[in-house]
Design a protein around this motif. Structure first.
Motif, short mmCIF file in Angstrom:
data_model
loop_
_atom_site.label_atom_id
_atom_site.label_comp_id
_atom_site.label_asym_id
_atom_site.label_seq_id
_atom_site.Cartn_x
_atom_site.Cartn_y
_atom_site.Cartn_z
N LEU A 195 84.75 41.05 13.79
CA LEU A 195 83.79 40.29 14.05
C LEU A 195 82.22 40.92 13.94
O LEU A 195 81.92 41.80 14.56
CB LEU A 195 84.03 40.08 15.59
CG LEU A 195 83.16 38.79 16.40
CD1 LEU A 195 83.34 37.66 15.74
CD2 LEU A 195 83.50 38.65 17.84
N PHE A 196 81.61 39.87 13.15
CA PHE A 196 80.16 40.34 12.68
C PHE A 196 79.01 39.32 13.20
O PHE A 196 79.23 38.19 12.92
CB PHE A 196 80.31 40.55 11.36
CG PHE A 196 81.41 41.46 10.87
CD1 PHE A 196 81.14 42.80 10.67
CD2 PHE A 196 82.42 40.81 10.34
CE1 PHE A 196 82.34 43.62 10.32
CE2 PHE A 196 83.39 41.76 9.66
CZ PHE A 196 83.21 43.19 9.65
N LEU A 197 77.98 40.10 13.54
CA LEU A 197 76.76 39.32 13.87
C LEU A 197 76.20 39.20 12.76
O LEU A 197 75.47 40.15 12.26
CB LEU A 197 76.04 39.86 15.12
CG LEU A 197 74.89 38.97 15.86
CD1 LEU A 197 75.65 37.73 16.60
CD2 LEU A 197 74.32 40.13 16.85
N VAL A 198 76.12 37.86 12.25
CA VAL A 198 75.32 37.94 10.85
C VAL A 198 74.28 36.76 10.76
O VAL A 198 74.06 35.85 11.69
CB VAL A 198 76.35 37.46 9.70
CG1 VAL A 198 77.55 38.36 9.62
CG2 VAL A 198 77.04 35.82 10.20
N PRO A 199 73.24 36.61 9.87
CA PRO A 199 72.21 35.73 9.74
C PRO A 199 73.20 34.29 9.65
O PRO A 199 73.98 34.22 9.22
CB PRO A 199 71.48 35.93 8.66
CG PRO A 199 71.80 37.30 8.25
CD PRO A 199 73.10 37.70 8.68
#
Length: 342
Positions: free
Chosen positions: A247-251
């Motif tokens: 789970l990644f926090l991305v633009p």
């Protein structure tokens, strides 16, 4: 109940801050260095380190009295994490800290923990990786929440190339009593970590300067520097076990760039794109700063591409009824899209 927890963390911070300020004055150091010294004393059972006569005997007595009032052995890991987070927020105000050292807000960490709790079947000891761990605020937020929700043991692995951030992470995880292994290195290089069940990351945005090191990555740019967040996602998935979730926090505009086609092609080869969830507007200062949560599942095991990708927008945590409704929708999505068919 939440209010009581917050009061406890704030009360702990006031005592911890008093000790940090005392050490800062005695050692004539930055607030950050005094914070680390303070935390290391507590990790050592409240024994005050003295070097070259500093702190002096009077100050040692004051520190020991404060440590006695803290009684951290009787406090929860989450209270200790919040105490340290408040201290780190003060560091950001007092010391000159780079922008990429900013803390991941608790609200984002909790949203990521909520989502992983829903999609991952956690029924035994679980390993979790953060390739850009920083102070470990995100990693420990997720571990504490998932441990509370599942009562399963967690082992964490964190990578960072900044020694000062890792020093804070080491003190934080030790004080919280968490099983976390930390590594000082560039996460784009080979990692000495096992394949993990889960991964989380608040990814840095920008270009990776070492083109030769990036040359082995499928998500590299064909010309010029590669996006560091693309490389880190690929690297993280390499260290997930088959069927593991990242789970990644991305633009928020990640799939609108010219490099996105190659990135999507890579995903289709090694992972399943299971979700892309927007975050509440109130968390960001501008449209350009907006981020989303990208949910990938490594191919293999019992994993399969969800017939319907999880899309939507998390409502603010303050709107409890809307938030509960959205969590229920995620539960329904999991039941109809992720669970193996009979």
């Amino acid at each position: 109940m939440t209010i009581l927890v917050q009061q406890t963390a704030e009360d702990l911070f006031l005592h911890f801050d008093k000790a940090t300020q005392l050490l800062q004055h005695s050692l004539r150091s930055s607030y950050m260095d005094a914070l680390l010294e303070n935390a290391e004393n507590l990790v050592d059972g409240g024994k005050v380190q003295v070097e070259d006569g500093k702190p002096d005997p009077s100050e040692v007595k004051q520190l020991e009295a404060i440590y006695g009032q803290l009684q951290l052995t009787k406090k929860s890991a989450e209270d200790i994490r919040r105490m340290l987070q408040l201290s780190l927020l003060k560091v950001l105000k007092q010391d000159s800290i780079q922008a990429n050292h900013q803390l991941t807000p608790d609200s984002l960490g909790l949203l990521m923990a909520f989502l992983l709790d829903r999609v991952a079947e956690i029924d035994g000891p679980t390993t979790i990786l953060d390739p850009v761990v920083g102070t470990a605020n995100l990693l420990t937020t997720v571990i504490n929440h998932l441990h509370g929700a599942t009562d399963q043991p967690f082992a964490g692995y964190g990578i960072d190339n900044d020694e000062s951030m890792l020093a804070i992470a080491s003190a934080s995880t030790a004080l919280q009593g968490l099983d976390v292994n930390l590594y000082h290195q560039d996460a784009i290089g080979p990692l000495d970590v096992p394949q993990c069940d889960l991964a989380v990351a608040d990814l840095p945005i920008g270009y990776y300067p070492l083109d030769k090191r990036a040359s082995n990555y499928q998500t590299r740019a064909q010309k010029g520097h590669s996006y560091v967040h693309h490389l880190l996602i690929e690297q993280t998935v390499n260290y997930l076990r088959p069927g593991g979730f990242g789970l990644f926090l991305v633009p928020a505009n990640m799939f609108q760039t010219k490099e996105s086609a190659a990135f999507v092609k890579w995903i289709q080869q090694v992972a399943h794109l299971q979700g892309l969830i927007n975050l509440p507007d109130e968390l960001f200062t501008s449209v350009a700063a907006k981020k989303s949560l990208l949910l990938l599942q490594k191919q293999g095991g019992n994993a399969h591409q969800a017939p319907k990708v999880l899309l939507g927008t998390f409502p603010p945590l303050s709107k409890q009824s809307e938030f509960k409704r959205f969590i229920a929708e995620i539960d329904q999505w999991v039941a109809t899209n992720l669970k193996p068919k009979d």
